[in-house]
Design a protein around this motif. Sequence first.
Motif, PDB file in Angstrom:
ATOM      1  N   MET A   1       0.839  -1.190   0.000  1.00 27.18           N
ATOM      2  CA  MET A   1       0.000   0.000   0.000  1.00 27.18           C
ATOM      3  C   MET A   1       0.881   1.248   0.000  1.00 27.18           C
ATOM      4  O   MET A   1       1.798   1.378   0.811  1.00 27.18           O
ATOM      5  CB  MET A   1      -0.927  -0.012   1.223  1.00 27.18           C
ATOM      6  N   LYS A   2       0.624   2.167  -0.901  1.00 28.51           N
ATOM      7  CA  LYS A   2       1.381   3.409  -1.000  1.00 28.51           C
ATOM      8  C   LYS A   2       0.572   4.533  -0.356  1.00 28.51           C
ATOM      9  O   LYS A   2      -0.519   4.866  -0.821  1.00 28.51           O
ATOM     10  CB  LYS A   2       1.673   3.737  -2.463  1.00 28.51           C
ATOM     11  N   ILE A   3       1.124   5.077   0.720  1.00 29.01           N
ATOM     12  CA  ILE A   3       0.400   6.058   1.531  1.00 29.01           C
ATOM     13  C   ILE A   3       1.059   7.427   1.405  1.00 29.01           C
ATOM     14  O   ILE A   3       2.239   7.597   1.731  1.00 29.01           O
ATOM     15  CB  ILE A   3       0.376   5.626   3.009  1.00 29.01           C
ATOM     16  N   GLY A   4       0.303   8.405   0.940  1.00 27.62           N
ATOM     17  CA  GLY A   4       0.805   9.769   0.852  1.00 27.62           C
ATOM     18  C   GLY A   4       0.458  10.557   2.103  1.00 27.62           C
ATOM     19  O   GLY A   4      -0.649  10.426   2.640  1.00 27.62           O
ATOM     20  N   ILE A   5       1.409  11.348   2.583  1.00 29.16           N
ATOM     21  CA  ILE A   5       1.186  12.149   3.790  1.00 29.16           C
ATOM     22  C   ILE A   5       1.495  13.613   3.477  1.00 29.16           C
ATOM     23  O   ILE A   5       2.617  13.957   3.111  1.00 29.16           O
ATOM     24  CB  ILE A   5       2.056  11.659   4.961  1.00 29.16           C
ATOM     25  N   ASN A   6       0.492  14.444   3.619  1.00 31.92           N
ATOM     26  CA  ASN A   6       0.592  15.859   3.276  1.00 31.92           C
ATOM     27  C   ASN A   6       1.244  16.641   4.416  1.00 31.92           C
ATOM     28  O   ASN A   6       0.690  16.711   5.519  1.00 31.92           O
ATOM     29  CB  ASN A   6      -0.816  16.402   2.997  1.00 31.92           C
ATOM     30  N   THR A   7       2.409  17.251   4.174  1.00 35.16           N
ATOM     31  CA  THR A   7       3.097  17.994   5.237  1.00 35.16           C
ATOM     32  C   THR A   7       2.829  19.499   5.183  1.00 35.16           C
ATOM     33  O   THR A   7       3.360  20.250   6.018  1.00 35.16           O
ATOM     34  CB  THR A   7       4.627  17.762   5.179  1.00 35.16           C
ATOM     35  N   PHE A   8       2.008  19.953   4.239  1.00 44.47           N
ATOM     36  CA  PHE A   8       1.671  21.376   4.202  1.00 44.47           C
ATOM     37  C   PHE A   8       0.919  21.769   5.476  1.00 44.47           C
ATOM     38  O   PHE A   8       0.031  21.052   5.939  1.00 44.47           O
ATOM     39  CB  PHE A   8       0.798  21.692   2.985  1.00 44.47           C
ATOM     40  N   GLY A   9       1.291  22.894   6.071  1.00 48.99           N
ATOM     41  CA  GLY A   9       0.610  23.385   7.267  1.00 48.99           C
ATOM     42  C   GLY A   9       1.135  22.807   8.559  1.00 48.99           C
ATOM     43  O   GLY A   9       0.557  23.050   9.623  1.00 48.99           O
ATOM     44  N   CYS A  10       2.248  22.068   8.514  1.00 49.56           N
ATOM     45  CA  CYS A  10       2.810  21.463   9.731  1.00 49.56           C
ATOM     46  C   CYS A  10       4.004  22.256  10.258  1.00 49.56           C
ATOM     47  O   CYS A  10       4.707  21.800  11.165  1.00 49.56           O
ATOM     48  CB  CYS A  10       3.211  20.019   9.468  1.00 49.56           C
ATOM     49  N   GLU A  11       4.229  23.432   9.683  1.00 50.69           N
ATOM     50  CA  GLU A  11       5.229  24.390  10.158  1.00 50.69           C
ATOM     51  C   GLU A  11       6.620  23.770  10.305  1.00 50.69           C
ATOM     52  O   GLU A  11       7.354  24.059  11.247  1.00 50.69           O
ATOM     53  CB  GLU A  11       4.784  25.043  11.467  1.00 50.69           C
ATOM     54  N   HIS A  12       6.951  22.887   9.362  1.00 48.85           N
ATOM     55  CA  HIS A  12       8.298  22.306   9.289  1.00 48.85           C
ATOM     56  C   HIS A  12       8.728  21.665  10.610  1.00 48.85           C
ATOM     57  O   HIS A  12       9.881  21.787  11.046  1.00 48.85           O
ATOM     58  CB  HIS A  12       9.312  23.377   8.866  1.00 48.85           C
ATOM     59  N   GLY A  13       7.778  20.988  11.251  1.00 50.69           N
ATOM     60  CA  GLY A  13       8.077  20.253  12.479  1.00 50.69           C
ATOM     61  C   GLY A  13       8.077  21.080  13.734  1.00 50.69           C
ATOM     62  O   GLY A  13       8.261  20.549  14.835  1.00 50.69           O
ATOM     63  N   ARG A  14       7.836  22.394  13.634  1.00 54.01           N
ATOM     64  CA  ARG A  14       7.909  23.265  14.807  1.00 54.01           C
ATOM     65  C   ARG A  14       6.570  23.424  15.526  1.00 54.01           C
ATOM     66  O   ARG A  14       6.505  23.989  16.610  1.00 54.01           O
ATOM     67  CB  ARG A  14       8.430  24.652  14.394  1.00 54.01           C
ATOM     68  N   SER A  15       5.498  22.941  14.927  1.00 53.16           N
ATOM     69  CA  SER A  15       4.179  23.017  15.569  1.00 53.16           C
ATOM     70  C   SER A  15       3.886  21.693  16.270  1.00 53.16           C
ATOM     71  O   SER A  15       4.638  20.720  16.153  1.00 53.16           O
ATOM     72  CB  SER A  15       3.107  23.279  14.508  1.00 53.16           C
ATOM     73  N   GLY A  16       2.758  21.654  16.992  1.00 53.72           N
ATOM     74  CA  GLY A  16       2.369  20.417  17.661  1.00 53.72           C
ATOM     75  C   GLY A  16       2.164  19.284  16.681  1.00 53.72           C
ATOM     76  O   GLY A  16       2.617  18.151  16.911  1.00 53.72           O
ATOM     77  N   ILE A  17       1.501  19.568  15.555  1.00 46.48           N
ATOM     78  CA  ILE A  17       1.255  18.520  14.579  1.00 46.48           C
ATOM     79  C   ILE A  17       2.546  18.118  13.881  1.00 46.48           C
ATOM     80  O   ILE A  17       2.741  16.956  13.515  1.00 46.48           O
ATOM     81  CB  ILE A  17       0.178  18.955  13.554  1.00 46.48           C
ATOM     82  N   GLY A  18       3.477  19.085  13.710  1.00 43.77           N
ATOM     83  CA  GLY A  18       4.773  18.759  13.126  1.00 43.77           C
ATOM     84  C   GLY A  18       5.557  17.804  14.011  1.00 43.77           C
ATOM     85  O   GLY A  18       6.141  16.816  13.536  1.00 43.77           O
ATOM     86  N   SER A  19       5.561  18.081  15.321  1.00 45.02           N
ATOM     87  CA  SER A  19       6.223  17.192  16.282  1.00 45.02           C
ATOM     88  C   SER A  19       5.554  15.823  16.298  1.00 45.02           C
ATOM     89  O   SER A  19       6.215  14.786  16.422  1.00 45.02           O
ATOM     90  CB  SER A  19       6.186  17.807  17.686  1.00 45.02           C
TER      91      SER A  19
END
Length: 370
Positions: free
Chosen positions: A1-19
């Motif tokens: 299974m090929k799973i795509g994960i959208n990283t737009f809006g995750c503030e380059h790992g500096r936000s809660g969702i980025g972490s």
Amino acid sequence: MKIGINTFGCEHGRSGIGSYLISLFKNIDSKTKHNFILFGEEIDRYTYSEAFANSFEAVNISTKKPVLKLWHRIGILSFIKKQKFDIVLYPNPISFMPARFSVPSVALVQEIASLALAEKPFFKRAFIVRKLKKVHKIIAGSQYIRKDLIQLGIKDAKIEVIHNGIDHSLFYPHRELTGDTLVIKPFSIKRPYFIYVSRLQGEHKMHRELIDAFDLFKSKTKSEHRLVLSGSDGDKADLIHKAVAASAYAEDIFLTGHFPHENLPELYSCADASVFPSIAEGVGLPILEAMATGIPVLCAKAGSLPEFAGNSALYFDAHNPVEIAENLERIVNDEKLRETMIENGLDWVKRFSWTKTADKTIEVLENLEA
């Protein structure tokens, strides 16, 4: 299974969702049969490189928000088709998720959606809610978030609750740190202190009430304690800076700005207690991380915090600075209470791990494919 994960809006790992994404990826079994491909800005290739060094597709478009919004309405569907994704995961669905889906899709909701939508115009709120209703599955970070989504009209059967984990290899009691001053370059923080780790934004974070409580505590006890506020500036951060400047004990209040996640365990371990007055948290990860480092946690009895802290925290009414101040005094003076809370906290956090979170997330994706 090929799973795509959208990283737009995750503030380059500096936000809660980025972490969250960084921790999730680190704990996905390397033997998994699935192929995870992240996509977003070129810079994010390096943000998540430790976990997915060769599994990133850069989207070469302007990073201006209107352009990104338009791409998520129109361009993303052809991108998904070209990449031949079987499933797509959207970690920031409030900001970046298409209005229709060409493959099974999962929204990851780690915030209180109704709060995030409150200040948006009606037509935007309705548009985002409609997208959440259309997406095939929603992974909610807490039961509190699940209930909030249901109130927005989303079917309960569509929502799966998966709690965040803790990196126990990072968050544990650092008892070797015994000096009077914690030195983590470029910071030098004199002990004793209380710690509140949260982005400086919005009235619901209750920074100003905590500052008022700290003033009362200092005035009554004449204690040498300091208050450390650790987090980057967000909306209305200027009001918090003004409250600090107006405090009679401003010289004892230290704002670190953004603090490296890998150094948080030391910052927590050297504190006398973690104080978390926010009244609208969808996920209470900071209080779990604080407990894991072996310090007592005082927090508001609001939002998802009771769900994450259980019976291991000392609760207060965040709107009442007097009550917060009284609890600060209790945790400083009552050694037996401190020891009990530390012991209970260390036992409580054992049930949270990123391995469990990753395994449950993959299970949701596999069931969706089936």
